[in-house]
Design a protein around this motif. Structure first.
Motif, PDB file in Angstrom:
ATOM      1  N   GLU A   3     -10.332   9.234  17.781  1.00  0.00           N
ATOM      2  CA  GLU A   3      -9.636  10.475  17.412  1.00  0.00           C
ATOM      3  C   GLU A   3      -8.569  10.210  16.362  1.00  0.00           C
ATOM      4  O   GLU A   3      -8.402  10.995  15.434  1.00  0.00           O
ATOM      5  CB  GLU A   3      -9.023  11.113  18.647  1.00  0.00           C
ATOM      6  CG  GLU A   3     -10.032  11.678  19.612  1.00  0.00           C
ATOM      7  CD  GLU A   3      -9.377  12.301  20.828  1.00  0.00           C
ATOM      8  OE1 GLU A   3      -8.159  12.562  20.786  1.00  0.00           O
ATOM      9  OE2 GLU A   3     -10.086  12.518  21.812  1.00  0.00           O
ATOM     10  N   VAL A   4      -7.848   9.101  16.511  1.00  0.00           N
ATOM     11  CA  VAL A   4      -6.803   8.762  15.551  1.00  0.00           C
ATOM     12  C   VAL A   4      -7.425   8.474  14.188  1.00  0.00           C
ATOM     13  O   VAL A   4      -6.930   8.934  13.151  1.00  0.00           O
ATOM     14  CB  VAL A   4      -5.974   7.551  16.051  1.00  0.00           C
ATOM     15  CG1 VAL A   4      -5.009   7.081  14.992  1.00  0.00           C
ATOM     16  CG2 VAL A   4      -5.245   7.898  17.332  1.00  0.00           C
ATOM     17  N   THR A   5      -8.514   7.756  14.185  1.00  0.00           N
ATOM     18  CA  THR A   5      -9.198   7.450  12.931  1.00  0.00           C
ATOM     19  C   THR A   5      -9.707   8.720  12.267  1.00  0.00           C
ATOM     20  O   THR A   5      -9.546   8.918  11.052  1.00  0.00           O
ATOM     21  CB  THR A   5     -10.379   6.486  13.191  1.00  0.00           C
ATOM     22  OG1 THR A   5      -9.896   5.343  13.870  1.00  0.00           O
ATOM     23  CG2 THR A   5     -11.039   6.074  11.894  1.00  0.00           C
ATOM     24  N   ARG A   6     -10.302   9.592  13.065  1.00  0.00           N
ATOM     25  CA  ARG A   6     -10.804  10.855  12.527  1.00  0.00           C
ATOM     26  C   ARG A   6      -9.669  11.685  11.946  1.00  0.00           C
ATOM     27  O   ARG A   6      -9.788  12.243  10.849  1.00  0.00           O
ATOM     28  CB  ARG A   6     -11.507  11.648  13.627  1.00  0.00           C
ATOM     29  CG  ARG A   6     -12.090  12.957  13.129  1.00  0.00           C
ATOM     30  CD  ARG A   6     -12.507  13.865  14.251  1.00  0.00           C
ATOM     31  NE  ARG A   6     -11.299  14.261  14.959  1.00  0.00           N
ATOM     32  CZ  ARG A   6     -11.258  14.566  16.259  1.00  0.00           C
ATOM     33  NH1 ARG A   6     -12.326  14.510  16.990  1.00  0.00           N
ATOM     34  NH2 ARG A   6     -10.122  14.925  16.834  1.00  0.00           N
ATOM     35  N   ASP A   7      -8.546  11.763  12.674  1.00  0.00           N
ATOM     36  CA  ASP A   7      -7.406  12.534  12.190  1.00  0.00           C
ATOM     37  C   ASP A   7      -6.848  11.960  10.897  1.00  0.00           C
ATOM     38  O   ASP A   7      -6.472  12.715   9.988  1.00  0.00           O
ATOM     39  CB  ASP A   7      -6.316  12.600  13.257  1.00  0.00           C
ATOM     40  CG  ASP A   7      -6.731  13.400  14.479  1.00  0.00           C
ATOM     41  OD1 ASP A   7      -7.731  14.151  14.373  1.00  0.00           O
ATOM     42  OD2 ASP A   7      -6.066  13.276  15.527  1.00  0.00           O
ATOM     43  N   CYS A   8      -6.798  10.643  10.797  1.00  0.00           N
ATOM     44  CA  CYS A   8      -6.305  10.016   9.567  1.00  0.00           C
ATOM     45  C   CYS A   8      -7.240  10.307   8.400  1.00  0.00           C
ATOM     46  O   CYS A   8      -6.785  10.615   7.296  1.00  0.00           O
ATOM     47  CB  CYS A   8      -6.161   8.508   9.751  1.00  0.00           C
ATOM     48  SG  CYS A   8      -4.771   8.046  10.782  1.00  0.00           S
ATOM     49  N   ILE A   9      -8.541  10.218   8.640  1.00  0.00           N
ATOM     50  CA  ILE A   9      -9.503  10.472   7.567  1.00  0.00           C
ATOM     51  C   ILE A   9      -9.432  11.917   7.116  1.00  0.00           C
ATOM     52  O   ILE A   9      -9.436  12.208   5.919  1.00  0.00           O
ATOM     53  CB  ILE A   9     -10.929  10.086   8.028  1.00  0.00           C
ATOM     54  CG1 ILE A   9     -11.032   8.568   8.168  1.00  0.00           C
ATOM     55  CG2 ILE A   9     -11.975  10.610   7.047  1.00  0.00           C
ATOM     56  CD1 ILE A   9     -12.319   8.084   8.787  1.00  0.00           C
ATOM     57  N   SER A  11      -6.846  13.945   7.366  1.00  0.00           N
ATOM     58  CA  SER A  11      -5.566  14.146   6.679  1.00  0.00           C
ATOM     59  C   SER A  11      -5.606  13.583   5.263  1.00  0.00           C
ATOM     60  O   SER A  11      -5.154  14.236   4.313  1.00  0.00           O
ATOM     61  CB  SER A  11      -4.432  13.487   7.461  1.00  0.00           C
ATOM     62  OG  SER A  11      -4.309  14.068   8.725  1.00  0.00           O
ATOM     63  N   LEU A  12      -6.138  12.377   5.120  1.00  0.00           N
ATOM     64  CA  LEU A  12      -6.216  11.779   3.791  1.00  0.00           C
ATOM     65  C   LEU A  12      -7.159  12.559   2.879  1.00  0.00           C
ATOM     66  O   LEU A  12      -6.876  12.746   1.694  1.00  0.00           O
ATOM     67  CB  LEU A  12      -6.675  10.326   3.896  1.00  0.00           C
ATOM     68  CG  LEU A  12      -5.641   9.356   4.477  1.00  0.00           C
ATOM     69  CD1 LEU A  12      -6.268   7.978   4.686  1.00  0.00           C
ATOM     70  CD2 LEU A  12      -4.431   9.260   3.576  1.00  0.00           C
ATOM     71  N   THR A  13      -8.267  13.030   3.429  1.00  0.00           N
ATOM     72  CA  THR A  13      -9.211  13.816   2.634  1.00  0.00           C
ATOM     73  C   THR A  13      -8.583  15.125   2.178  1.00  0.00           C
ATOM     74  O   THR A  13      -8.736  15.529   1.024  1.00  0.00           O
ATOM     75  CB  THR A  13     -10.492  14.086   3.445  1.00  0.00           C
ATOM     76  OG1 THR A  13     -11.038  12.837   3.878  1.00  0.00           O
ATOM     77  CG2 THR A  13     -11.511  14.838   2.630  1.00  0.00           C
TER      78      THR A  13
END
Length: 115
Positions: A3-9, A11-13
């Motif tokens: 979930e953290v990885t998905r949220d970071c991706i 947000s960055l996108t």
């Protein structure tokens, strides 16, 4: 961790997309203006008319209207038992819109006196 990885991706996108759109807009505008200057076209479209603080008045009135809308939404929700989402959304949009209409009337009357 997924979930953290998905949220970071995400947000960055999102940030990259917004940055890309703003960058393309500014670069296109710059190139267009430089081409106009090279051709000797009038630069009058580049100059914005002075607003004398009218944008500040508009945004200030809009924010005051939204604040009043939140207060009235809370009153409707607490005293008249109207659904929370309906009361807040309707009052915020109603008072925000009313503040913009009042701003329009103020600006209209200000410029009607100058003519």
């Amino acid at each position: 961790m997924q979930e953290v990885t998905r949220d970071c991706i995400v947000s960055l996108t999102l940030f990259a997309a917004v940055f890309g759109m703003v960058y393309v807009f500014l670069m296109t505008r710059h190139r267009e203006r430089m081409a106009m200057l090279e051709r000797g076209v009038s630069t009058s479209p580049f100059h914005r008319p002075q607003q004398n603080g009218l944008a500040t008045l508009k945004y200030g009135m809009l924010l005051v209207g939204i604040g009043i809308g939140f207060i009235m939404g809370a009153v409707l929700y607490n005293h008249f038992e109207i659904d929370e989402a309906v009361s807040f959304l309707s009052m915020v949009t109603l008072f925000g819109g009313l503040s913009l209409i009042i701003n329009y009337l103020i600006v209209k009357s200000k410029y009607a006196d100058k003519d």
